[in-house]
Scaffold this motif. Structure first.
Motif, short mmCIF file in Angstrom:
data_model
loop_
_atom_site.label_atom_id
_atom_site.label_comp_id
_atom_site.label_asym_id
_atom_site.label_seq_id
_atom_site.Cartn_x
_atom_site.Cartn_y
_atom_site.Cartn_z
N MET A 1 88.33 131.12 88.88
CA MET A 1 88.95 130.24 89.88
C MET A 1 88.69 128.77 89.59
O MET A 1 89.61 127.94 89.67
CB MET A 1 88.43 130.57 91.29
N ILE A 2 87.48 128.43 89.24
CA ILE A 2 87.15 127.02 88.98
C ILE A 2 87.89 126.52 87.74
O ILE A 2 88.48 125.44 87.76
CB ILE A 2 85.62 126.85 88.83
N ALA A 3 87.87 127.31 86.68
CA ALA A 3 88.57 126.90 85.45
C ALA A 3 90.07 126.81 85.68
O ALA A 3 90.72 125.85 85.24
CB ALA A 3 88.26 127.87 84.32
N ALA A 4 90.65 127.78 86.38
CA ALA A 4 92.09 127.78 86.64
C ALA A 4 92.48 126.64 87.56
O ALA A 4 93.54 126.03 87.40
CB ALA A 4 92.52 129.11 87.23
N LEU A 5 91.63 126.31 88.51
CA LEU A 5 91.93 125.20 89.42
C LEU A 5 91.92 123.87 88.66
O LEU A 5 92.82 123.04 88.85
CB LEU A 5 90.91 125.16 90.56
N LEU A 6 90.95 123.69 87.79
CA LEU A 6 90.91 122.47 86.98
C LEU A 6 92.13 122.38 86.05
O LEU A 6 92.75 121.32 85.93
CB LEU A 6 89.62 122.41 86.17
N PHE B 1 101.72 129.16 85.09
CA PHE B 1 100.77 130.03 84.42
C PHE B 1 99.38 129.87 85.02
O PHE B 1 98.71 130.86 85.33
CB PHE B 1 100.74 129.72 82.92
N TRP B 2 98.93 128.64 85.19
CA TRP B 2 97.60 128.42 85.75
C TRP B 2 97.53 128.79 87.22
O TRP B 2 96.46 129.19 87.70
CB TRP B 2 97.13 127.00 85.49
N ALA B 3 98.65 128.71 87.93
CA ALA B 3 98.67 129.19 89.32
C ALA B 3 98.47 130.71 89.36
O ALA B 3 97.74 131.23 90.22
CB ALA B 3 99.98 128.79 90.00
N ALA B 4 99.09 131.41 88.42
CA ALA B 4 98.93 132.87 88.35
C ALA B 4 97.49 133.24 87.98
O ALA B 4 96.92 134.19 88.54
CB ALA B 4 99.91 133.47 87.33
N ILE B 5 96.89 132.51 87.06
CA ILE B 5 95.48 132.77 86.70
C ILE B 5 94.57 132.48 87.89
O ILE B 5 93.59 133.20 88.13
CB ILE B 5 95.08 131.93 85.47
N ALA C 1 91.68 137.16 93.29
CA ALA C 1 91.64 138.62 93.44
C ALA C 1 90.31 139.18 92.93
O ALA C 1 89.74 140.08 93.56
CB ALA C 1 92.82 139.25 92.70
N PHE C 2 89.82 138.67 91.80
CA PHE C 2 88.51 139.11 91.31
C PHE C 2 87.41 138.73 92.29
O PHE C 2 86.49 139.50 92.53
CB PHE C 2 88.20 138.49 89.94
N TYR C 3 87.49 137.55 92.83
CA TYR C 3 86.44 137.09 93.74
C TYR C 3 86.42 137.90 95.03
O TYR C 3 85.37 138.21 95.56
CB TYR C 3 86.65 135.60 94.05
N ARG C 4 87.59 138.23 95.52
CA ARG C 4 87.68 138.96 96.79
C ARG C 4 87.39 140.44 96.65
O ARG C 4 87.11 141.11 97.65
CB ARG C 4 89.07 138.77 97.41
#
Length: 141
Positions: A21-26, A104-108, A114-117
């Motif tokens: 999430m952090i990497a994809a958000l950045l 693409f980064w929005a999908a990641i 989903a992994f976090y939840r």
């Protein structure tokens, strides 16, 4: 047979999800900035070309090349030698790549959420169908 990651004491899936999430958000923010930079460069290119002064030929040629080089660096769009207008195909081909990167980064990011939840991650290694004996209902008399 199942391979299980995570339990009540082991939060590996939450850790992986938070890193994703952090990497994809950045990267999402970086892609959105790149998209807006590309849009601005494509929109300002005709203004840059029209501002080229024709008093000094050498200076005009340098300004013209500066406009083309800045467009190339910001969007990756390489114009032909005497071309001073961007075609519609070139405009959209230069703009679609940053938009696709943004999606693409929005999908990641959604995958990271989903992994976090997910409380635990269960990966089926071998699939086998097993029929369980059905219990017969007892009739009350």
């Amino acid at each position: 047979m199942y391979f299980k990651l995570g339990s009540t004491d082991f939060y590996l899936t939450r850790l992986i999800g938070s890193f994703i999430m952090i990497a994809a958000l950045l990267m999402f923010f970086s892609a959105s900035a790149n998209m807006f930079d590309s849009w601005t460069a494509l929109k300002d290119y005709p203004t840059c070309i029209s501002s080229v002064s024709s008093d000094n030929v050498v200076l005009a040629q340098m300004q013209y090349l500066d406009c083309k080089d800045s467009l190339n660096e910001l969007t990756g769009l390489q114009l032909r030698g005497g071309q001073d207008r961007i075609t519609t195909r070139q405009f959209w081909s230069a703009l679609i790549s940053p938009i696709a990167s943004l999606f693409f980064w929005a999908a990641i990011l959604i995958a990271g959420i989903a992994f976090y939840r997910a409380g635990e991650l269960v990966v089926p290694i071998e699939q086998a169908i097993v029929e369980l004996n059905k219990k017969k209902k007892l009739k009350k008399k």
